[in-house]
Motif scaffolding. Structure first.
Motif, mmCIF file in Angstrom:
data_model
loop_
_atom_site.group_PDB
_atom_site.id
_atom_site.type_symbol
_atom_site.label_atom_id
_atom_site.label_comp_id
_atom_site.label_asym_id
_atom_site.label_seq_id
_atom_site.Cartn_x
_atom_site.Cartn_y
_atom_site.Cartn_z
ATOM 1 N N VAL A 357 0.834 -1.198 0.000
ATOM 2 C CA VAL A 357 0.000 0.000 0.000
ATOM 3 C C VAL A 357 0.877 1.259 0.000
ATOM 4 C CG1 VAL A 357 -1.595 1.375 1.379
ATOM 5 C CG2 VAL A 357 -2.004 -1.064 1.077
ATOM 6 N N ARG A 358 1.927 1.236 0.794
ATOM 7 C CA ARG A 358 2.792 2.415 0.865
ATOM 8 C C ARG A 358 3.353 2.755 -0.515
ATOM 9 N NH1 ARG A 358 7.764 4.133 0.734
ATOM 10 N NH2 ARG A 358 8.506 2.058 0.223
ATOM 11 N N ARG A 359 3.813 1.707 -1.216
ATOM 12 C CA ARG A 359 4.370 1.950 -2.556
ATOM 13 C C ARG A 359 3.317 2.555 -3.487
ATOM 14 N NH1 ARG A 359 7.395 -3.037 -2.344
ATOM 15 N NH2 ARG A 359 5.729 -4.058 -3.462
ATOM 16 N N GLU A 360 2.092 2.046 -3.399
ATOM 17 C CA GLU A 360 1.013 2.574 -4.239
ATOM 18 C C GLU A 360 0.734 4.049 -3.906
ATOM 19 O OE1 GLU A 360 -0.953 1.545 -6.653
ATOM 20 O OE2 GLU A 360 -2.826 2.686 -6.491
ATOM 21 N N VAL A 373 9.228 4.444 -11.411
ATOM 22 C CA VAL A 373 8.441 3.353 -10.837
ATOM 23 C C VAL A 373 9.371 2.236 -10.389
ATOM 24 C CG1 VAL A 373 6.617 1.675 -11.305
ATOM 25 C CG2 VAL A 373 6.531 3.932 -12.368
ATOM 26 N N LYS A 374 10.339 1.912 -11.232
ATOM 27 C CA LYS A 374 11.231 0.810 -10.919
ATOM 28 C C LYS A 374 12.427 0.829 -11.846
ATOM 29 C CE LYS A 374 11.114 -4.095 -9.973
ATOM 30 N NZ LYS A 374 10.288 -5.281 -9.850
ATOM 31 N N GLU A 383 7.078 7.170 -14.952
ATOM 32 C CA GLU A 383 5.677 7.569 -15.053
ATOM 33 C C GLU A 383 5.612 9.091 -15.147
ATOM 34 O OE1 GLU A 383 3.415 6.309 -11.636
ATOM 35 O OE2 GLU A 383 1.678 7.508 -12.207
ATOM 36 N N THR A 384 4.896 9.603 -16.144
ATOM 37 C CA THR A 384 4.754 11.054 -16.255
ATOM 38 C C THR A 384 3.301 11.394 -16.551
ATOM 39 O OG1 THR A 384 5.732 10.623 -18.418
ATOM 40 C CG2 THR A 384 6.848 12.219 -17.037
ATOM 41 N N THR A 385 2.833 12.489 -15.970
ATOM 42 C CA THR A 385 1.521 12.989 -16.350
ATOM 43 C C THR A 385 1.760 14.124 -17.327
ATOM 44 O OG1 THR A 385 0.626 12.346 -14.227
ATOM 45 C CG2 THR A 385 -0.649 13.934 -15.489
ATOM 46 N N ILE A 386 1.098 14.034 -18.463
ATOM 47 C CA ILE A 386 1.362 15.001 -19.530
ATOM 48 C C ILE A 386 0.772 16.361 -19.174
ATOM 49 C CG2 ILE A 386 0.996 15.519 -21.986
ATOM 50 C CD1 ILE A 386 2.882 13.130 -21.455
ATOM 51 N N THR A 431 -1.650 9.900 -18.338
ATOM 52 C CA THR A 431 -0.456 9.416 -17.662
ATOM 53 C C THR A 431 0.252 8.460 -18.613
ATOM 54 O OG1 THR A 431 -1.503 9.626 -15.535
ATOM 55 C CG2 THR A 431 0.395 8.194 -15.636
ATOM 56 N N VAL A 432 1.546 8.638 -18.753
ATOM 57 C CA VAL A 432 2.293 7.820 -19.694
ATOM 58 C C VAL A 432 3.396 7.068 -18.946
ATOM 59 C CG1 VAL A 432 3.761 7.873 -21.742
ATOM 60 C CG2 VAL A 432 1.845 9.441 -21.565
ATOM 61 N N PHE A 433 3.484 5.770 -19.186
ATOM 62 C CA PHE A 433 4.575 4.964 -18.641
ATOM 63 C C PHE A 433 5.546 4.656 -19.774
ATOM 64 C CE2 PHE A 433 3.295 3.705 -14.345
ATOM 65 C CZ PHE A 433 1.973 4.074 -14.337
ATOM 66 N N SER A 434 6.827 4.775 -19.490
ATOM 67 C CA SER A 434 7.825 4.512 -20.527
ATOM 68 C C SER A 434 8.981 3.728 -19.924
ATOM 69 C CB SER A 434 8.384 5.826 -21.080
ATOM 70 O OG SER A 434 7.365 6.773 -21.264
#
Lengths: 450, 151
Positions: A357-360, A373-374, A383-386, A431-434
């Motif tokens: 939960v903490r990580r989330e 993220v990792k 992770e980026t929010t545009i 939100t974009v994950f790359s």
């Protein structure tokens, strides 16, 4: 940030503790006097004793100027009311912990709008996602799920006898919504073109829709290995066990659940009809475990509320021959202790719901333009929010030339996550994950995370 | 609410072609319009509202069942349609399972009992054997009969 946490139970306290020392103002509201007192000495912040659903108390905690409210008690009603009040009183964002039962009814009743919730999660479901990662990837190579399990990143090693050797990516004809992010060959890691040929011992990072990904990974691994789900035994048919069974049933797993309460076992059998076998027995007894041939299982997952039972039954199962044992450990200190000794104990992985939960929740506590993220061998998952200033906002994926060594893995619009196609538009608010290699990081961030 | 009495064979789509939730909603609502049960404007509005709702929370309730629902001032009574997909439709359901059965509702705006209706339907589909019977049904009539037997 100004952060208010309702509830200093295991989950709230663990989060508050991990935020101590960081540059945040933390205020915890806890109704139990004893708990409030003991937690005050553990965290770097104020603890107020009282109800999180009191307007007066929320105001006293500075709710009007707060950035985030976490409602983390184990009581759904308290959490819902606290979020609703907090929003009315001016907090910017509310994050609400709920039981899986409430999540299950969300389709009927719009809790988010009615109680002003910006994000909703259940610790049981998050833990189930975490455990299912280990079950679906028996080789134990890194796997990362994003967007609450809708998209997965897996790494596989190509064995020498694999059918895939010598074929190009194009010839492999991967299913739609599954892509190769990178190939690691000897010491070199690169983003391949469609013509690149697979070689034995290549370490391949794949991403995509989890069910298709599992099939692809299996078929790449070996020519003899047929797609066969794991044999899984779950101890405890509570919310954790049930969530896990539901989550892994689509992967052809053979599931057995031990539940010692008879009424509960019957209800569970009905709920999981056709997906799992429910065994009404007290699996803390070695005889029961032996009788039910727990030794032949690939996985034994202990999900009861007792940490001691979970660890002990895992040890029993291990002795009977179960390949991998995963205990759920609720107390954070116990989880750390068992984790440190896991190789001696023969335990594959320790799952701590508090830590999961903490990580989330940590991703809400950042004002940074991006979030790592990792780290994986192919680079970092970012992770980026545009935002409006981003140079990729308003463009189609196909029009964007990302620096070599970086690739979009997922676009999330609202609750929908998908593997990007060339025609998909990237819009402000997405939100974009790359996956981004070290060399590409600087120019990637310049382009995307403005 | 009894499905067998509420649904006519016209309101059964035994072989849906959609693969995503948005397509499924469009397919079923268009069918409701096609058989003359709802107006053109009700069709357009409902598709929009149903997809918008699906964007917030999935109505895929698990075990291969989805129950998209919305309200419209243009219907006088609860209007529904049942669709079946043998391959399964991606509804991003709560258990991540593909959806084989879609029960789509358009309800009058002043409907006070909608939560009761929805929860009764959800319960109906979790009961023993119904999903298997529905998958095995060969015709629209077989599907209605499966509902009848269960009710």
């Amino acid at each position: 940030m100004n952060i208010i946490i309702i509830g200093a139970g295991q989950i709230g306290l663990h989060l508050a503790r991990s935020l101590s020392g960081a540059a945040h103002d933390i205020i915890v509201i806890e109704s139990n006097e004893k708990l409030a007192e003991s937690s005050a000495s553990e965290i770097d912040g104020r603890v107020i004793t009282g109800s999180g659903t009191s307007v007066e108390l929320l105001l006293e905690a500075g709710i009007a100027e707060s950035d985030l409210l976490f409602a983390l008690t184990s009581n759904d009603s308290t959490n819902l009311i606290a979020c609703k009040l907090a929003k009315e009183l001016g907090t910017k964002k509310t994050i609400c912990r709920v039981s899986p039962l409430l999540l299950k009814e969300e389709w009927m009743f719009d809790y988010r709008s009615n109680f002003a919730l910006d994000h909703i999660f259940s610790s049981e479901r998050l833990s189930a996602i975490e455990i299912s990662k280990h079950i679906r990837n028996p080789e134990g190579i890194a796997i990362q799920e994003i967007a609450r399990g809708r998209i997965e990143i897996q790494q596989i090693r190509i064995p020498e006898d694999s059918n895939a050797c010598g074929k190009s990516l194009l010839e492999l004809n991967l299913p739609e919504r599954v892509r190769v992010a990178s190939i690691q060959r000897t010491e070199r890691s690169f983003v391949p073109t469609a013509k690149e040929k697979i070689e034995p011992n290549d370490q391949i990072t794949l991403f995509g829709d989890p069910s298709r990904l599992s099939k692809t990974a299996t078929s790449l691994r070996s020519k003899t290995e047929k797609e066969k789900g794991a044999n899984v035994v779950i101890l405890g048919g509570g919310e954790y066990g049930l969530s896990l069974a539901q989550m892994i049933s689509p992967w052809n797993c053979q599931i057995r659940i031990f539940e010692k309460n008879q009424d509960h076992a019957e209800a569970l059998a009905e709920e999981l009809a056709g997906k799992a076998t429910v065994i009404h027995a007290d699996a803390a007894s070695l005889n029961e475990l032996r009788e039910e041939q727990v030794g032949i299982a690939d996985f034994f997952v202990a999900t009861t509320h007792s940490d001691e039972d979970n660890v002990m039954t895992c040890l029993q199962a291990k002795n009977l021959g179960t390949k991998s044992c995963i205990p759920l450990i609720h107390r954070t200190d116990y989880a750390n202790a068992v984790n440190q000794a896991k190789s001696q104990l023969g335990i594959k992985e320790v799952i701590s719901p508090r830590e999961v939960v903490r990580r989330e929740l940590m991703r809400f506590i950042t004002s940074d333009k991006y979030h790592i993220v990792k780290k994986i061998p192919a680079g970092e998952i970012i992770e980026t929010t545009i935002r409006e200033k981003s140079k990729v906002a308003g463009k189609a994926v196909g029009e964007i030339s990302l620096p070599p060594g970086s690739i979009f893995v997922a676009i999330i619009k609202g609750i929908h996550a998908k593997v990007p196609r060339a025609t998909d538009m990237i819009e402000v608010g997405d939100t974009v994950f790359s996956i981004v290699s070290e060399e590409a990081k600087k120019s990637f961030l310049k382009l995307v995370a403005k | 609410m009894e499905l067998a009495n509420t649904l006519t064979t016209k309101q059964i789509v035994p072989e849906m072609i959609s693969t995503t939730s948005a397509e499924a909603i469009e397919e079923l609502v268009t069918e409701l319009h096609g058989i003359g049960i709802i107006t053109e404007s009700c069709k357009t509005n409902s598709i929009h509202l149903l997809i918008e709702r699906e964007d917030k929370t999935t109505t895929g309730i698990g075990s291969g069942v989805a129950i998209p629902h919305t309200f419209s001032s243009e219907v006088k009574e609860i209007t529904m349609i049942f669709g079946r997909s043998m391959e399964g439709i991606d509804f991003e359901a709560i258990d991540n399972n593909p959806v084989n059965f879609v029960v789509l509702f358009i309800m009058p705006e002043n409907n006070k009992n909608h939560l009761q209706t929805l929860s009764a339907i959800a319960k109906f589909f979790t009961k023993g054997g119904i999903r298997k019977k529905l998958l095995e049904a060969n015709t629209k009539e077989d599907i209605i009969n499966a509902f009848k037997e269960q009710e």
